[in-house]
Design an enzyme around this catalytic site. Structure first.
Site, short mmCIF file in Angstrom:
data_model
loop_
_atom_site.label_atom_id
_atom_site.label_comp_id
_atom_site.label_asym_id
_atom_site.label_seq_id
_atom_site.Cartn_x
_atom_site.Cartn_y
_atom_site.Cartn_z
N GLU A 10 0.89 -1.17 0.00
CA GLU A 10 0.00 0.00 0.00
C GLU A 10 0.92 1.21 0.00
OE1 GLU A 10 -1.07 3.21 1.87
OE2 GLU A 10 -1.82 1.92 3.47
N CYS A 40 -2.20 8.13 4.93
CA CYS A 40 -2.18 7.74 3.51
C CYS A 40 -3.45 8.18 2.80
CB CYS A 40 -2.00 6.23 3.38
SG CYS A 40 -3.10 5.27 4.42
#
Length: 527
Positions: A265, A301
């Site tokens: 990720e 994020c």
């Protein structure tokens, strides 16, 4: 307890290396307690060997045994008490409420996977009974389910020292799947990692899991990390971090004799489309997005790094109010000097690009440890022509893009790379008008939000945390929620296997009473 700085080679502590590292207070530059010994090549090899041996035992443990193991890990983490919270606060510079919340999330996801295992149907057991009399050809007895993939290597994230680290979602889902885990500790929170690893090893012993079910090593990603990923024993990698770091692991994994999946990720600018009806509500919208851009010093994020708008009579008012909101927010200490320096460098480079306008920044100047909230704007044509403006700036920064009309907005969205999230703000009737644009946004993200902010990721069955490249290396999977377990399993079909040799999930009597597909019908009944 006093920190020893050793590596966890299965259940054994080891410190044979001659290289070590300390962690320093970002504000005072004073070292924290603990000197962390980097693992030697031999120690890493031993951890890998133990993990491989443990796999053939651990994969045969029942779902209930693994569930109880995960619950024991959660209990042992809570037993660390305030010592864990204090150490994590010191190493991460994050406030107590955030760390206590993250601890709750960490043990919560361990217990969530335990509940998934206790119910058991996630293995997707499918049975097609033999049809020996079928014409023109008979059918064999065929039974399929998801089985553990093997040893998993987990790389800790810097921005979530608990929830995406030693006992975070990657570790929890891999252990739930039946895979031993080797964690490469992050150098910015090694003390936190040691405390968590101690809790996990206690749980390994209490639950009678094989030595090697879990290991944790210190050291450089270029040496220790590379050695782990290139070893043929490792069958999958879990990573949360930068695009550069994730792609390096991805490339290494594909250099192997046997390539393996890397579930990374990585970066995302999380575009937020603020439609004219939402822009008109400028007071609430400006306050909401200024808060989302700067929460956690922008070190999420899912930080809204890109705001998409269409020019109208209300846009200038919205820009002015958003700027004023950003001006009021004080700089705050970032996770580390390295992250703060990267933020300042990235922001400076972005603001130096042709056509960029600085809309606003905090009225208070930042120290060398702090990130200063900043918002800039650019016209759509300039944004589309300059790939530098599409890059993530990890910190409290966002770029507002002004589009002339719907057509130009569509072109901007078409040029975006894959994202973790995309957001649409506006009235429902207006969204219908923008349906094609919203569909285009959906194709570029793993989670699309309506009338909210992307910061905050719920840990639940329905969550999708991942997205098209480069947000993640495989958009089919999630790193958050129970779906994360599917990264570390593979389907195995058993043909004409004697009932006594089948996994319980596939036996005639269905002893676990799980939901199965039997002869094309869902049922919990035995055969």
């Amino acid at each position: 307890m006093s920190l020893h700085g050793k590596n966890f080679i299965g259940n054994v502590l080891s410190s044979n290396g001659n290289q070590s590292s300390k962690i320093y207070d970002i504000n005072t530059n004073e070292p924290f307690e603990g000197e962390f010994i980097h693992a030697t090549k031999e120690e890493v090899e031993l951890a890998l060997k133990k993990a491989n041996e443990a796999f053939f035992i651990y994969k045969e443990s029942s779902q209930l045994q693994r569930a109880e193991f995960l619950e024991t890990i959660a209990d042992e983490i809570m037993n660390l008490g305030d010592e864990l919270v204090v150490r994590t606060i010191a190493e991460s510079n994050l406030p107590r409420p955030r760390i206590e919340g993250e601890r709750g999330r960490t043990v919560g996801q361990l217990r969530m996977f335990a509940s998934l295992l206790k119910e058991g149907s996630w293995v997707e057991a499918t049975i097609d009974e033999a049809l020996p009399e079928r014409k023109p050809l008979p059918r064999n007895d065929l039974r399929k389910m998801l089985r553990p993939i093997g040893v998993v290597s987990v790389f800790e994230a810097s921005n979530f020292p608990l929830a995406f680290a030693c006992a975070g979602g990657d570790t929890a889902s891999a252990l739930a799947a039946g895979c031993p885990v080797i964690v490469k500790a992050h150098s910015s929170h090694s003390g936190t990692s040691e405390l968590i690893a101690t809790a996990i090893i206690k749980a390994v012993k209490k639950s009678n899991m094989p030595d090697g079910t879990f290991s944790m090593v210190h050291g450089s990603g270029r040496t220790v990390g590379q050695q782990i990923v290139l070893n043929e024993i490792v069958k999958a990698v879990g990573f949360t971090g930068s695009t550069q770091g994730g792609m390096k692991l991805f490339e290494l994994a594909n250099q192997r004799k046997t390539p393996i999946p890397v579930f990374a990720e990585m970066g995302s600018i999380n575009p937020c489309l603020i439609l004219p009806s939402a822009v008109k509500n400028s007071d609430n919208m400006a306050s909401l997005y200024a808060s989302s851009i700067t929460v956690g010093v922008g070190q999420f994020c899912t930080n809204p790094g890109l705001i998409l708008t269409i020019k109208d009579e209300n846009l200038e008012i919205f820009k002015e109010k958003l700027s004023k909101e950003i001006n009021k927010i004080a700089p705050a200490t970032m996770l580390s000097h390295g992250i703060q320096e990267a933020y300042e460098k990235g922001k400076k480079e972005a603001l130096s690009q042709k056509g960029i306008t600085l809309l606003g920044e905090s009225n208070i100047k930042n120290t060398k440890a702090e990130g200063r909230p900043t918002i800039a704007s650019v016209d759509a044509k300039t944004f589309m022509e300059n790939p530098k403006l599409h890059e993530e700036i990890f910190g409290p920064y966002s770029l507002l893009v002004e589009c002339e009309d719907l057509k130009e907005l569509s072109l901007v969205i078409d040029c975006l790379e894959g994202q973790l999230t995309a957001t649409v703000m506006g009235e429902e009737t207006e969204m219908i008008k923008y349906k094609e644009v919203i569909s285009s946004l959906e194709n570029r993200c793993g989670r699309i939000l309506f009338n909210g902010v992307p910061t905050g990721v719920e840990v639940c069955h329905s969550m999708q945390h991942g997205g098209p490249f480069p947000a993640a290396t495989d958009s089919r999977f999630t790193s958050v929620g129970t779906g994360a377990i599917r990264r570390f399993v593979r389907p195995v079909c058993f043909q004409d296997c004697p009932n006594s040799l089948l996994p319980n999930e596939l036996k005639d009597e269905n002893p676990l009473k799980i939901l199965r597909i039997v002869n094309e019908k869902y049922t919990r009944e035995s055969l």
